[in-house]
Design a protein around this motif. Sequence first.
Motif, short mmCIF file in Angstrom:
data_model
loop_
_atom_site.label_atom_id
_atom_site.label_comp_id
_atom_site.label_asym_id
_atom_site.label_seq_id
_atom_site.Cartn_x
_atom_site.Cartn_y
_atom_site.Cartn_z
N SER A 172 0.93 -1.19 0.16
CA SER A 172 0.20 0.17 -0.11
C SER A 172 1.06 1.20 -0.17
CB SER A 172 -0.72 -0.52 1.25
OG SER A 172 -1.82 -0.87 1.19
N ILE A 173 1.93 1.51 0.92
CA ILE A 173 2.91 2.56 0.77
C ILE A 173 3.67 2.27 -0.48
CG2 ILE A 173 4.40 4.08 1.93
CD1 ILE A 173 1.20 3.76 2.81
N ASN A 174 4.95 1.21 -0.65
CA ASN A 174 5.90 1.23 -0.92
C ASN A 174 5.73 0.98 -3.29
OD1 ASN A 174 7.48 2.32 0.96
ND2 ASN A 174 8.77 0.63 0.97
N LYS A 175 4.56 0.79 -2.94
CA LYS A 175 3.76 -0.19 -4.27
C LYS A 175 4.68 -1.29 -5.31
CE LYS A 175 0.41 2.37 -3.88
NZ LYS A 175 -1.19 2.14 -3.47
N GLY A 176 5.78 -1.65 -3.75
CA GLY A 176 6.21 -2.90 -4.74
C GLY A 176 7.46 -2.50 -4.07
N LYS A 177 8.18 -1.36 -4.12
CA LYS A 177 9.37 -0.85 -4.13
C LYS A 177 9.98 -1.42 -2.83
CE LYS A 177 8.70 3.89 -5.82
NZ LYS A 177 9.14 5.12 -5.61
N PRO A 178 11.36 -2.05 -2.63
CA PRO A 178 11.82 -2.95 -1.22
C PRO A 178 12.35 -1.75 -0.30
CG PRO A 178 13.51 -2.22 -3.36
CD PRO A 178 12.11 -1.95 -3.82
N LEU A 179 12.36 -2.51 0.69
CA LEU A 179 12.42 -1.03 2.11
C LEU A 179 13.87 -1.45 1.56
CD1 LEU A 179 10.00 -4.17 4.46
CD2 LEU A 179 9.73 -1.65 3.55
N PRO A 180 13.96 -0.11 2.78
CA PRO A 180 15.95 0.33 3.02
C PRO A 180 16.74 -0.82 3.97
CG PRO A 180 14.00 1.66 3.74
CD PRO A 180 13.72 0.54 3.88
N THR A 181 18.23 -0.81 2.64
CA THR A 181 18.33 -2.23 3.31
C THR A 181 18.83 -2.14 4.59
OG1 THR A 181 20.42 -0.62 2.77
CG2 THR A 181 19.84 -2.42 1.39
N ASN A 182 18.94 -1.46 5.56
CA ASN A 182 19.04 -1.34 7.24
C ASN A 182 18.00 -1.21 7.57
OD1 ASN A 182 18.15 1.36 6.64
ND2 ASN A 182 19.11 2.14 8.11
N THR A 183 16.70 -1.91 7.08
CA THR A 183 15.51 -2.24 7.79
C THR A 183 15.93 -3.68 9.04
OG1 THR A 183 13.60 -1.64 5.87
CG2 THR A 183 13.09 -3.02 7.86
N MET A 184 14.95 -3.94 9.92
CA MET A 184 15.37 -4.70 10.80
C MET A 184 13.99 -5.70 11.10
SD MET A 184 16.89 -3.08 14.89
CE MET A 184 16.23 -5.02 15.17
N ALA A 185 14.08 -6.13 12.09
CA ALA A 185 12.52 -7.39 12.59
C ALA A 185 13.28 -7.71 13.73
CB ALA A 185 12.70 -8.76 11.65
N ALA A 186 12.26 -6.53 14.46
CA ALA A 186 12.39 -7.42 15.95
C ALA A 186 11.91 -8.96 17.07
CB ALA A 186 12.44 -6.47 17.08
N LYS A 187 11.35 -9.18 16.16
CA LYS A 187 11.08 -10.32 16.32
C LYS A 187 9.62 -10.41 16.95
CE LYS A 187 14.73 -12.83 16.72
NZ LYS A 187 15.65 -13.74 17.37
N THR A 188 9.06 -9.24 17.33
CA THR A 188 8.04 -9.42 18.33
C THR A 188 7.50 -8.16 18.49
OG1 THR A 188 8.42 -9.50 20.73
CG2 THR A 188 8.38 -11.82 19.27
#
Length: 306
Positions: A172-188
Amino acid sequence: MFFFFRKMNAVYLAAITAAFFMVACQTNPNAKKLDTGTEGTIHISVDETYQPLIDSEIKVFESLYPKAHIIPTYKPEVECFKDLLNDSARLIIVTRDFNQQERDYFKQIKITPNSLLLAWDALALVVNKANPDSALNMNQVRGIMDGTNKDRKWQLVFDNANSSTVRYIMDSINKGKPLPTNTMAAKTNPEVVDYVSKNKDAIGVIGVSWISDPNDSLSIAFTEKVSVVRLRADNGSDFVKPYQAYIGIGSYPLKRGFYFCLKEPYRGLGSGFATFLGSYEGQLIIKQFRLFPARLNVVFREANLK
């Protein structure tokens, strides 16, 4: 007399057969009693974004129906749909309806699933308390989400790489564009809040129910650990937080649905719990967690605050 004797033996034999069948059913360890709408045990899969809300819904439902036992597993939305498709769960609670590919699959195997929009939900952006940037327009948000925003260096934080929040931002926001390379997942979700509270440059994406205070009588309080960002929609004039009224009228831009998806061959406990979620009682619980109920008639009134 001979006819009478044969007739009596036939009746006697039928009675013995029926009695034997009943006893066999009662003593057969493999005989499985089907659950009903208010009785039995069922496992369901739930988007982990909604854990606080669904825990409360289950608690109330089981207090109303003591013979019912709902066992939830909270996981990324992708895994919830996998559970439904491979029969690990009859009921899932997620942020989207069935897509066309899933409907075509069910049609192919001659199953008619059910789904219903229960409420409107929202994603909240949260930043560190020391961060001065607590108001963003949607152009700034899009730049942060795809990495093109050069105003400052942001550390974008999600709950899980396969979560519904990631899917919403990508679609809905990026319209298919990738997220920044420094994006992180915090698990919860709690870990997102914790990470943001300790890192000034972090901006977290989280379901609004995770940062709401259901005990706040005014229904406006958010967690004190982080700051909730005020957003301005593309055609909006005001910067607003994800309060229920703004979600309901659509002035808060990061809005999404809250659905149940059900695949049950009979009216069992999955149907019973899904019906409860759409009932007056179930919708009131949804309201407590700052989602905007879709099955209640809500009237907006202007108020003068002195």
